[in-house]
Scaffold this motif. Structure first.
Motif, PDB file in Angstrom:
ATOM      1  N   TRP A   1      -3.469  -6.384   3.937  1.00  0.00           N
ATOM      2  CA  TRP A   1      -2.706  -5.398   4.681  1.00  0.00           C
ATOM      3  C   TRP A   1      -1.407  -6.008   5.238  1.00  0.00           C
ATOM      4  CZ3 TRP A   1      -5.163  -1.019   7.936  1.00  0.00           C
ATOM      5  CH2 TRP A   1      -6.111  -0.321   7.151  1.00  0.00           C
ATOM      6  N   SER A   2      -0.391  -5.154   5.377  1.00  0.00           N
ATOM      7  CA  SER A   2       0.865  -5.555   6.019  1.00  0.00           C
ATOM      8  C   SER A   2       1.372  -4.376   6.846  1.00  0.00           C
ATOM      9  CB  SER A   2       1.909  -5.963   4.979  1.00  0.00           C
ATOM     10  OG  SER A   2       2.269  -4.859   4.175  1.00  0.00           O
ATOM     11  N   ARG A   3       2.241  -4.668   7.777  1.00  0.00           N
ATOM     12  CA  ARG A   3       2.728  -3.618   8.693  1.00  0.00           C
ATOM     13  C   ARG A   3       3.568  -2.573   7.977  1.00  0.00           C
ATOM     14  NH1 ARG A   3       7.488  -2.456  11.417  1.00  0.00           N
ATOM     15  NH2 ARG A   3       7.255  -1.541  13.511  1.00  0.00           N
ATOM     16  N   ASP A   4       4.646  -2.989   7.306  1.00  0.00           N
ATOM     17  CA  ASP A   4       5.603  -2.040   6.760  1.00  0.00           C
ATOM     18  C   ASP A   4       5.154  -1.399   5.458  1.00  0.00           C
ATOM     19  OD1 ASP A   4       7.139  -2.566   8.906  1.00  0.00           O
ATOM     20  OD2 ASP A   4       8.757  -3.591   7.853  1.00  0.00           O
ATOM     21  N   ASN A   5       4.071  -1.870   4.879  1.00  0.00           N
ATOM     22  CA  ASN A   5       3.561  -1.253   3.658  1.00  0.00           C
ATOM     23  C   ASN A   5       2.221  -0.558   3.909  1.00  0.00           C
ATOM     24  OD1 ASN A   5       5.470  -1.862   1.348  1.00  0.00           O
ATOM     25  ND2 ASN A   5       5.233  -3.899   2.240  1.00  0.00           N
ATOM     26  N   THR A   6       1.164  -1.342   4.217  1.00  0.00           N
ATOM     27  CA  THR A   6      -0.163  -0.738   4.336  1.00  0.00           C
ATOM     28  C   THR A   6      -0.265   0.218   5.516  1.00  0.00           C
ATOM     29  OG1 THR A   6      -1.050  -2.800   3.440  1.00  0.00           O
ATOM     30  CG2 THR A   6      -2.620  -1.220   4.314  1.00  0.00           C
ATOM     31  N   LEU A   7       0.139  -0.232   6.714  1.00  0.00           N
ATOM     32  CA  LEU A   7       0.020   0.645   7.878  1.00  0.00           C
ATOM     33  C   LEU A   7       0.840   1.914   7.710  1.00  0.00           C
ATOM     34  CD1 LEU A   7       0.001  -1.663  11.052  1.00  0.00           C
ATOM     35  CD2 LEU A   7      -1.847  -0.273  10.140  1.00  0.00           C
ATOM     36  N   VAL A   8       2.036   1.780   7.155  1.00  0.00           N
ATOM     37  CA  VAL A   8       2.870   2.949   6.920  1.00  0.00           C
ATOM     38  C   VAL A   8       2.191   3.900   5.935  1.00  0.00           C
ATOM     39  CG1 VAL A   8       5.030   3.757   5.893  1.00  0.00           C
ATOM     40  CG2 VAL A   8       5.056   1.831   7.490  1.00  0.00           C
ATOM     41  N   SER A   9       1.638   3.340   4.863  1.00  0.00           N
ATOM     42  CA  SER A   9       1.049   4.173   3.799  1.00  0.00           C
ATOM     43  C   SER A   9      -0.230   4.868   4.241  1.00  0.00           C
ATOM     44  CB  SER A   9       0.772   3.330   2.553  1.00  0.00           C
ATOM     45  OG  SER A   9       1.983   2.849   1.988  1.00  0.00           O
ATOM     46  N   VAL A  10      -1.165   4.115   4.839  1.00  0.00           N
ATOM     47  CA  VAL A  10      -2.448   4.728   5.195  1.00  0.00           C
ATOM     48  C   VAL A  10      -2.281   5.771   6.288  1.00  0.00           C
ATOM     49  CG1 VAL A  10      -3.764   2.673   4.513  1.00  0.00           C
ATOM     50  CG2 VAL A  10      -3.083   2.965   6.901  1.00  0.00           C
ATOM     51  N   SER A  11      -1.205   5.684   7.053  1.00  0.00           N
ATOM     52  CA  SER A  11      -1.001   6.648   8.140  1.00  0.00           C
ATOM     53  C   SER A  11      -0.883   8.073   7.615  1.00  0.00           C
ATOM     54  CB  SER A  11       0.258   6.277   8.936  1.00  0.00           C
ATOM     55  OG  SER A  11       1.433   6.531   8.175  1.00  0.00           O
ATOM     56  N   HIS A  12      -0.392   8.235   6.381  1.00  0.00           N
ATOM     57  CA  HIS A  12      -0.291   9.591   5.819  1.00  0.00           C
ATOM     58  C   HIS A  12      -0.959   9.690   4.446  1.00  0.00           C
ATOM     59  CE1 HIS A  12       3.481   7.438   4.782  1.00  0.00           C
ATOM     60  NE2 HIS A  12       3.490   8.144   3.649  1.00  0.00           N
ATOM     61  N   GLY A  13      -2.027   8.909   4.250  1.00  0.00           N
ATOM     62  CA  GLY A  13      -2.923   9.134   3.114  1.00  0.00           C
ATOM     63  C   GLY A  13      -2.554   8.486   1.807  1.00  0.00           C
ATOM     64  N   TYR A  14      -1.797   7.386   1.861  1.00  0.00           N
ATOM     65  CA  TYR A  14      -1.501   6.635   0.639  1.00  0.00           C
ATOM     66  C   TYR A  14      -2.046   5.214   0.762  1.00  0.00           C
ATOM     67  CZ  TYR A  14       1.436  10.193  -1.523  1.00  0.00           C
ATOM     68  OH  TYR A  14       1.882  11.336  -2.124  1.00  0.00           O
ATOM     69  N   GLU A  15      -1.912   4.452  -0.333  1.00  0.00           N
ATOM     70  CA  GLU A  15      -2.480   3.118  -0.467  1.00  0.00           C
ATOM     71  C   GLU A  15      -3.989   3.149  -0.196  1.00  0.00           C
ATOM     72  OE1 GLU A  15      -1.475  -1.436   0.896  1.00  0.00           O
ATOM     73  OE2 GLU A  15       0.183   0.009   0.836  1.00  0.00           O
ATOM     74  N   MET A  16      -4.593   4.250  -0.616  1.00  0.00           N
ATOM     75  CA  MET A  16      -6.037   4.437  -0.582  1.00  0.00           C
ATOM     76  C   MET A  16      -6.362   5.512  -1.619  1.00  0.00           C
ATOM     77  SD  MET A  16      -6.705   6.852   2.777  1.00  0.00           S
ATOM     78  CE  MET A  16      -5.974   5.760   3.973  1.00  0.00           C
ATOM     79  N   ALA A  17      -7.595   5.551  -2.048  1.00  0.00           N
ATOM     80  CA  ALA A  17      -8.036   6.592  -2.977  1.00  0.00           C
ATOM     81  C   ALA A  17      -9.434   7.035  -2.575  1.00  0.00           C
ATOM     82  CB  ALA A  17      -8.017   6.091  -4.417  1.00  0.00           C
ATOM     83  N   VAL A  18      -9.690   8.318  -2.669  1.00  0.00           N
ATOM     84  CA  VAL A  18     -10.956   8.892  -2.203  1.00  0.00           C
ATOM     85  C   VAL A  18     -11.523   9.828  -3.270  1.00  0.00           C
ATOM     86  CG1 VAL A  18     -10.229   8.769   0.201  1.00  0.00           C
ATOM     87  CG2 VAL A  18      -9.808  10.856  -1.116  1.00  0.00           C
ATOM     88  N   THR A  19     -12.766  10.246  -3.056  1.00  0.00           N
ATOM     89  CA  THR A  19     -13.352  11.314  -3.855  1.00  0.00           C
ATOM     90  C   THR A  19     -13.488  12.550  -2.967  1.00  0.00           C
ATOM     91  OG1 THR A  19     -15.643  10.756  -3.290  1.00  0.00           O
ATOM     92  CG2 THR A  19     -14.680   9.648  -5.219  1.00  0.00           C
ATOM     93  N   VAL A  20     -13.685  13.689  -3.587  1.00  0.00           N
ATOM     94  CA  VAL A  20     -13.836  14.937  -2.829  1.00  0.00           C
ATOM     95  C   VAL A  20     -15.048  14.868  -1.906  1.00  0.00           C
ATOM     96  CG1 VAL A  20     -14.404  17.393  -3.051  1.00  0.00           C
ATOM     97  CG2 VAL A  20     -12.615  16.392  -4.483  1.00  0.00           C
ATOM     98  N   VAL A  21     -16.161  14.305  -2.398  1.00  0.00           N
ATOM     99  CA  VAL A  21     -17.364  14.250  -1.571  1.00  0.00           C
ATOM    100  C   VAL A  21     -17.179  13.274  -0.402  1.00  0.00           C
ATOM    101  CG1 VAL A  21     -18.574  12.426  -2.869  1.00  0.00           C
ATOM    102  CG2 VAL A  21     -19.885  14.194  -1.687  1.00  0.00           C
ATOM    103  N   GLN A  22     -16.425  12.193  -0.610  1.00  0.00           N
ATOM    104  CA  GLN A  22     -16.107  11.292   0.508  1.00  0.00           C
ATOM    105  C   GLN A  22     -15.308  12.023   1.581  1.00  0.00           C
ATOM    106  OE1 GLN A  22     -13.970   8.080  -1.389  1.00  0.00           O
ATOM    107  NE2 GLN A  22     -15.625   6.629  -1.044  1.00  0.00           N
ATOM    108  N   MET A  23     -14.314  12.792   1.141  1.00  0.00           N
ATOM    109  CA  MET A  23     -13.457  13.485   2.095  1.00  0.00           C
ATOM    110  C   MET A  23     -14.222  14.574   2.851  1.00  0.00           C
ATOM    111  SD  MET A  23     -10.579  12.159   2.506  1.00  0.00           S
ATOM    112  CE  MET A  23     -10.010  13.438   3.598  1.00  0.00           C
ATOM    113  N   ALA A  24     -15.169  15.223   2.192  1.00  0.00           N
ATOM    114  CA  ALA A  24     -15.967  16.234   2.886  1.00  0.00           C
ATOM    115  C   ALA A  24     -16.736  15.604   4.042  1.00  0.00           C
ATOM    116  CB  ALA A  24     -16.925  16.905   1.910  1.00  0.00           C
ATOM    117  N   ALA A  25     -17.277  14.411   3.813  1.00  0.00           N
ATOM    118  CA  ALA A  25     -18.012  13.715   4.867  1.00  0.00           C
ATOM    119  C   ALA A  25     -17.068  13.236   5.965  1.00  0.00           C
ATOM    120  CB  ALA A  25     -18.790  12.550   4.283  1.00  0.00           C
ATOM    121  N   ALA A  26     -15.894  12.712   5.568  1.00  0.00           N
ATOM    122  CA  ALA A  26     -14.935  12.201   6.547  1.00  0.00           C
ATOM    123  C   ALA A  26     -14.409  13.328   7.429  1.00  0.00           C
ATOM    124  CB  ALA A  26     -13.789  11.494   5.830  1.00  0.00           C
ATOM    125  N   VAL A  27     -14.013  14.440   6.822  1.00  0.00           N
ATOM    126  CA  VAL A  27     -13.503  15.579   7.589  1.00  0.00           C
ATOM    127  C   VAL A  27     -14.603  16.156   8.483  1.00  0.00           C
ATOM    128  CG1 VAL A  27     -12.600  17.929   7.390  1.00  0.00           C
ATOM    129  CG2 VAL A  27     -11.718  16.127   5.906  1.00  0.00           C
TER     130      VAL A  27
END
Length: 583
Positions: free
Chosen positions: A421-447
């Motif tokens: 992880w890095s500040r200007d790349n990872t933190l910026v990206s994960v804050s609005h749903g990038y630099e990660m990948a999910v499945t629909v069933v994962q997101m249903a549980a998370a939401v």
């Protein structure tokens, strides 16, 4: 001369005596030393082992409606030489005619086939099946009674088995999956729960006559077959079918690559719907295209984009990065981060500071990035311990981990190791749903976590039937605490505002408040494509269900509000009517 002849006779007699003595000795030696081998050969030639396949367990929905079941069947077959005799030892024509007439005459009316056709199959030089498999239990009993030593079917082979049936056809076909020609699960629950469904085949040892026909004997033994266990899923076929039809129509209308949807009970983790399009008919053996039978809600991963923002904002509130009254500078020039190659941009640029509620309503990427990079202000780019609290929240939400539902090929998604992880790349990206990948069933549980602050593990297997017919409930993992209850209540209020004040206009649906968020994200593997998604909780004031809808590269709309939201609205209306929640 006579004396010489006598000597020859005595010599011949002596030789013959010695030969006979040697033969007798050899016989005695064989009997004394190889008696066990001889007995084994005799036993093998006069006995047979036959098997009866165990019936595979049923797959049922939450109310006991069958998604897949097994129907016992019997296939009759014949080996021609049993009727005609082996080459060089052919039976008389009269004998052959009598055997064939007796067998064909008995079978023709019962199999509803021409007598001449059966006669031809009985006398062929090889092995032939006599008609289609039989599933009528009364007819099976009648045929078995005629198989005895003197029965009309004494020379006919009985092949026992079962056929898989799917009453719902395409309904939940991607969930059910299918079997290969040997009865092994290839996809879906058929593979994921194969060990429970398969059962143990039965065996029977019996004596046979010179023709191979079974005869009764006191030493006959039977090992009873054990049927596979029935399994009950959390899926409701009625709701599943409706959701599948809505998704299929939307995919056709939008010329999308595919679609998926998960509907989860936020307090039990039960998946009422787990839909994937293209649809798949588990009973159609002609269609075995991976593109059709793979389950997109479980196997396909995508960048969630903006549907992560409510979860990330909850994390920001929990970690003390903002308060509801904080003001964040979201002007376009604030989207520059020194060590990031590309600017962070907003679809709707703002020229004044926004509070957290407004950041969600306007879906500001810049606002989310500025909130999370504040955790590292004055610090270096890479400081894992400073970023660990954010990483830990994502892990508690289940990101980067398989849910464990009994479907094969489930993806765990992607979440980079904290050390990368890095500040200007990872933190910026994960804050609005990038630099990660999910499945629909994962997101249903998370939401679903935003209902009361606890994440429930999704459940697809509800119960397994025990040997005594009782239902044994599947495990329910303990809920994982993620957020405070008051934080969740606040975030859901803001999600209602997202739909009410934004472009979706779904704050009130059939008299019920809906908390939701759209997401439009570029496909990171193919930048020419996009994934449009929508996540919702309903009712917003007292959530019971988490719903996530994904459309893969839909055409004719730039944003999820134009493509996925209309589909989600239909699905939510079906759910509200189904549960009797609409007013």
């Amino acid at each position: 001369m006579i004396l010489r002849a006598r000597r020859l006779v005595f010599a011949f007699a002596a030789i013959l005596f010695l030969a006979l003595g040697g033969l007798a000795g050899r016989i005695a030696w064989v009997q004394a030393t190889n008696v066990e081998d001889a007995q084994l050969r005799m036993f093998t030639q006069s006995s047979r082992w036959s098997t009866k396949p165990a019936i595979r367990g049923r797959i049922l929905d939450r109310f006991g409606s069958p998604l897949a079941l097994s129907v016992p069947q019997l296939q009759l077959a014949a080996y021609g030489p049993n009727f005609t005799g082996p080459p060089g030892g052919r039976k008389s024509d009269a004998r052959i005619t009598a055997l064939v007439d007796r067998t064909a005459g008995f079978l023709a009316p019962r199999l509803a086939r021409p007598r001449a056709d059966i006669s031809r199959r009985l006398t062929t030089g090889g092995y032939s099946r006599l008609g289609a498999p039989i599933v009528d239990p009364d007819l099976m009993d009648e045929l078995e009674a005629a198989q005895g030593r003197r029965g009309a079917l004494a020379l006919v082979d009985f092949e026992y088995g079962w056929a898989r049936r799917h009453p719902g056809n395409t309904v939940a076909g991607n969930v059910v999956g299918f079997l290969d020609h040997e009865g092994h699960g290839v996809a879906g629950v058929e593979r994921g729960l194969h060990d429970l469904l398969v059962g143990i085949e039965g065996q029977r040892f019996h004596r046979v006559d010179v023709h191979g026909a079974p005869i009764h004997h006191p030493d006959d033994s039977v090992i009873a077959k054990v049927a596979g266990s029935d399994v009950r899923l959390t899926i409701d076929t009625r709701l599943q079918g409706k959701v599948e039809r809505i998704l299929a129509a939307a995919v056709a209308e939008r010329d999308a690559d595919g679609a998926a949807c998960a509907v989860m009970d936020v307090f039990t983790g039960d998946l009422l719907t787990l839909a994937s399009v293209p649809l798949f008919d588990a009973g159609d053996r002609r269609v075995r295209d991976k593109n059709r039978y793979r389950h997109r809600a479980v196997e396909d991963i995508y960048a969630p984009g903006s549907i992560m923002k409510p979860l990330m904002m909850a994390a920001a509130l929990e970690l003390g990065l903002v308060t509801p009254d904080s003001r964040i500078d979201c002007r376009a020039d604030r989207g520059h981060f020194p060590r990031r190659s590309a600017m962070v941009k907003d679809t709707k640029p703002q020229d004044h500071p926004l509070n957290p509620r407004e950041i969600l309503v306007y879906s500001s990427n810049i606002g989310m990035a500025r909130i999370f990079t504040s955790i590292m202000d004055g610090a270096g780019q890479k400081d894992p311990e400073r970023m660990r609290p954010v990483y830990d929240v994502l892990r508690r939400l289940g990101l980067g981990q398989r849910t464990g539902i009994p479907l094969p090929y489930e993806s765990g998604g992607v979440l980079s190791r904290l050390s990368r992880w890095s500040r200007d790349n990872t933190l910026v990206s994960v804050s609005h749903g990038y630099e990660m990948a999910v499945t629909v069933v994962q997101m249903a549980a998370a939401v679903g976590t935003l209902a009361d602050g606890h994440r429930r593990t999704p459940r697809l297997l509800d119960a397994v039937q025990g040997s005594a017919g009782e239902w044994l409930e599947a495990a329910r993992p303990a809920p994982v605490p993620v957020f405070r209850r008051d934080t969740c209540d606040l975030i859901r209020d803001w999600m209602v505002a997202v739909l009410d004040e934004g472009t979706s206009k779904m704050g009130l649906l059939d008299g019920v408040l809906v908390a939701g968020k759209t997401g439009t994200a570029q496909d990171e593997r193919d930048h020419s494509k996009e994934n449009h998604s929508f996540a919702a909780l309903l009712p917003a004031d007292a959530p019971r269900y988490s719903v996530v809808v994904l459309m893969q590269d839909p055409q004719g709309g730039r944003f999820s509000s134009q493509t996925t939201v209309p589909v989600a609205r239909e699905i939510l209306r079906e759910l509200l009517a189904y549960e009797g929640l609409s007013r």
